[in-house]
Scaffold this motif. Sequence first.
Motif, short mmCIF file in Angstrom:
data_model
loop_
_atom_site.label_atom_id
_atom_site.label_comp_id
_atom_site.label_asym_id
_atom_site.label_seq_id
_atom_site.Cartn_x
_atom_site.Cartn_y
_atom_site.Cartn_z
N SER A 104 111.96 -25.06 -30.79
CA SER A 104 112.01 -26.28 -30.00
C SER A 104 110.63 -26.92 -29.92
CB SER A 104 112.53 -25.93 -28.59
OG SER A 104 112.43 -27.03 -27.75
N ARG A 105 110.50 -28.09 -30.46
CA ARG A 105 109.33 -28.96 -30.30
C ARG A 105 108.02 -28.53 -30.95
NH1 ARG A 105 109.23 -32.76 -25.87
NH2 ARG A 105 111.33 -33.11 -25.12
N LEU A 106 107.58 -27.30 -30.84
CA LEU A 106 106.22 -26.93 -31.26
C LEU A 106 105.94 -27.38 -32.69
CD1 LEU A 106 106.39 -23.42 -29.63
CD2 LEU A 106 105.00 -25.35 -28.84
N THR A 107 104.67 -27.62 -32.97
CA THR A 107 104.28 -28.15 -34.29
C THR A 107 104.05 -27.02 -35.27
OG1 THR A 107 103.20 -29.98 -33.18
CG2 THR A 107 102.55 -29.57 -35.47
N ARG A 138 111.95 -30.22 -40.35
CA ARG A 138 112.40 -30.05 -38.97
C ARG A 138 113.50 -31.05 -38.69
NH1 ARG A 138 108.26 -27.93 -35.67
NH2 ARG A 138 109.87 -27.67 -34.08
N ASN A 148 116.35 -28.69 -33.23
CA ASN A 148 115.79 -27.36 -33.03
C ASN A 148 115.84 -26.50 -34.29
OD1 ASN A 148 115.26 -27.87 -30.29
ND2 ASN A 148 117.42 -27.43 -29.78
N TYR A 183 101.71 -22.07 -36.11
CA TYR A 183 102.21 -23.16 -35.27
C TYR A 183 101.37 -23.31 -34.01
CZ TYR A 183 104.66 -19.56 -32.43
OH TYR A 183 104.97 -18.48 -31.65
N GLY A 215 101.14 -25.93 -30.06
CA GLY A 215 101.70 -27.00 -29.24
C GLY A 215 101.77 -26.59 -27.79
N PRO A 254 104.39 -25.71 -25.17
CA PRO A 254 105.82 -25.43 -25.04
C PRO A 254 106.43 -26.24 -23.91
CG PRO A 254 104.55 -23.39 -25.18
CD PRO A 254 103.57 -24.50 -25.00
N LYS A 255 107.64 -26.67 -24.13
CA LYS A 255 108.33 -27.42 -23.08
C LYS A 255 109.63 -26.70 -22.74
CE LYS A 255 109.11 -32.15 -21.60
NZ LYS A 255 110.16 -31.86 -20.70
N THR A 303 111.59 -21.87 -27.33
CA THR A 303 110.49 -22.69 -26.79
C THR A 303 109.14 -22.05 -27.02
OG1 THR A 303 110.57 -21.73 -24.56
CG2 THR A 303 111.95 -23.67 -24.96
#
Length: 473
Positions: free
Chosen positions: A98-101, A116, A119, A141, A143, A145-146, A177
């Motif tokens: 989820s989301r992270l680069t 990507r 998810n 990776y 970022g 986390p959210k 996440t």
Amino acid sequence: MLERRELLISMAVVAVVTTSGCSPLAADAAAQAPVRGTPGSAGVGDSIFPGAGNGGYDVAHYALDLTVEPKSRAALSGTSTITAKATQNLSRFNLDLSRLTVERVEVDGTTAKFSRKGNELTITPSNPIAKGAKFATVITYHGTPKVLPGLIGGSQDGWIKTDDGAFVMGEPLGAMTWHPVNNTVHDPATYDVAVTVPAGLTGVSNGRYVGKESADFGRNTFRWSNRTQTIPYAATLAVGKFTLETGKTKAGVPIVNAVDPRHHASSRKALEEIPAIIAWGEKLFGPYPVDSAGAIIDHAPKIGAALETIGRPVYGKTPTSTVMAHEYAHQWFGNSVRFSDWSQIWLNEGFATYAMWMWDEERGRATTQEWFDGVYRVPAEDKFWAPVPGKPATGKELFGDPVYYRGAMVLHKVRQAVGDKVFSKILKAWTAEHRNRTAVIEQFISLTEKMSGKPTRKIFDVWLFGKGKPKKP
Ligand SMILES: [Zn+2]
């Protein structure tokens, strides 16, 4: 479909056991023969979360080497090395994230293409991977986390920020996440977690505490080694101001508690109960299925939940020993014996909730009958009696009171019908037969009938699958 998946899992477990440490033949074959692969599936077909998890491979191990800087914009950075085995000729495969680069992906030492979408992290190795081959994927990776919104109003799923760091409560889907993962109960794995944090903070995970080393820029690296097969939502990471306290269970399993100093005094009583809770669980449910124990008590006053993260459940505040008994019961019911589909979550929560009632009975606080009577007093017109606890229809129903409390009532009725002795034998047989495997409710019903010689199915029809409040308690 569920049966087939179970078979796959048990075959995969056998295969891993028999080839561990001696795979050069398979690797050679994979290197020499050109393979034509097909893509691994992007989900495992769960009835509630069809997109979660991925097919085409079976993870053996996650080695996470992470840096957490709570005050930085990129709060989390590092690498994940995922050792897996292909279960088909694989042209590409997915992980959930989820989301992270993602900065870079390598498969067996060679840069791999990746893309990507939502998810899904799709990885295309430079050459297809042969069925049966073991392969290592390294993902770099970073970022912030959210956390995902939880299924029950106001709850959170995944990386939960605190005033001095964060902790992970990743059920049902929040594992993705904080690391790229095969996010399904069908693919448990072992974990090594090395977490580097600023001086003054401590990084905590599951398994055994390996130790602390100094790292660059005044940071420290904390290493944890978890050798128990772990489903992704039962893995955790916590960073913050913690005191590490060590001990041992009665059977010699190492205990490590990580306690936020603000909860030091208030948590003494409950923490001292851990060896007793585990010994009590072993007496009732069979051998403790995890190689470590303890608790992570963080300071997150707004988080009402606790999660049974393997061997070392995580709490947002000082728990009572009743809550601890619930989370410890999950080590048998949920972490070791796993449901095969999220709609079967009664196998986790009904059992852990009834165990919690039994622990209160053991401690002389309230009998299981008193708990049962208290729940039965809920008026028939209350919506508590509307959902079917044995078959939640939506994600929202998974963690609702009916699954937990009506779920526990079912086991109370079964125990009354078969007697204490047979009931305990059933629980032990259940945890032994399905240790480190998935199971379905139907198998439990059959087991109760087989072991008691009584027609217990009627109890399940009324209390687990029935609609509305049963007429008689
Ligand atoms: Zn629970």
